[in-house]
Design an enzyme around this catalytic site. Structure first.
Site, PDB file in Angstrom:
ATOM      1  NE  ARG A  39      37.464  43.616  42.652  1.00 53.33           N
ATOM      2  CZ  ARG A  39      36.925  42.413  42.848  1.00 53.33           C
ATOM      3  NH1 ARG A  39      37.606  41.321  42.579  1.00 53.33           N
ATOM      4  NH2 ARG A  39      35.711  42.290  43.345  1.00 53.33           N
ATOM      5  CB  SER A 108      43.143  35.575  39.811  1.00 53.30           C
ATOM      6  OG  SER A 108      42.909  36.697  40.620  1.00 53.30           O
ATOM      7  CE  LYS A 137      37.002  39.096  38.277  1.00 51.16           C
ATOM      8  NZ  LYS A 137      38.266  38.390  38.299  1.00 51.16           N
TER       9      LYS A 137
END
Length: 206
Positions: A39, A108, A137
């Site tokens: 990521r 997700s 996050k």
């Protein structure tokens, strides 16, 4: 459906020190990490591509699937094993069409409806969270343990839990029916990523 061992799913975070970053991933795999998701939210395309090639060398060496977060183009360019998309990324059904049937596709989802739609649209697994407060996050929606179980029970594809999972709290999720822990800091920020991986896997398998 693409079969995949999701027991310990490592999501990387951005790193200033590439050598250390790559070493952490390799040590994590030695400790039992079963999937790596690369990521890179801020990297330019070329930098992401070059880093992905280096990570792929490691995952190929240990025969571990490499999933690219969000960037279908990068995944296809390096022939990664799959892609993971969020609710604000490329739609799941479109992603599936682009990557083909043989690649792994993760989505997700933080609600039953999102999870059911992802399954219908061709996802191989769901990532659900944040199950605990997380620093990586800040805007992640909170998913309670009950909601996590509801999502697991509502679909036929596997679910991994993500968000703030640590060695201290991971055991709280072992009775939810999930197929794995997805972690970032618990491994990426660890002094000993191999040992952290071993211990997380031990908790999951208990």
């Amino acid at each position: 459906m693409n079969e995949i061992d999701l027991s310990l799913y490592l999501v990387t975070d951005n790193s200033e020190d590439e050598g250390k970053f790559l070493n952490t991933i390799e040590e994590a795999i030695k400790g039992g990490t079963t999937v790596v998701q690369l990521r890179e939210k801020t990297a330019d395309t070329l930098d992401f591509y070059n880093l992905a090639l280096k990570v792929k060398e490691i995952t190929t060496k240990y025969n571990i699937p490499l999933i690219i977060n969000d960037r279908v183009d990068v995944a296809l360019a390096i022939d990664a094993d799959g892609v993971h998309v969020g609710q604000s990324d490329m739609p799941c059904d479109v992603t599936r069409r682009l990557i083909g049937e043989d690649k792994i596709l993760g989505v997700s989802a933080s609600t039953v409806d999102e999870a059911k739609k992802a399954q219908k649209d061709g996802a191989d697994y769901i990532g659900t969270g944040a199950v605990f407060p997380t620093a990586t996050k800040k805007d992640a929606e909170k998913v309670t343990k009950r909601e996590l179980k509801e999502i697991v029970d509502s679909i036929d594809i596997p679910v991994v839990a993500i968000g703030g999972i640590t060695l201290e709290n991971a055991h709280e999720l072992t009775d939810t029916g999930i197929k794995g822990f997805s972690v970032v800091s618990a491994i990426m920020s660890s002094e000993n990523p191999k040992k952290s991986s071993e211990e997380l896997l031990k908790i999951f398998n208990s």
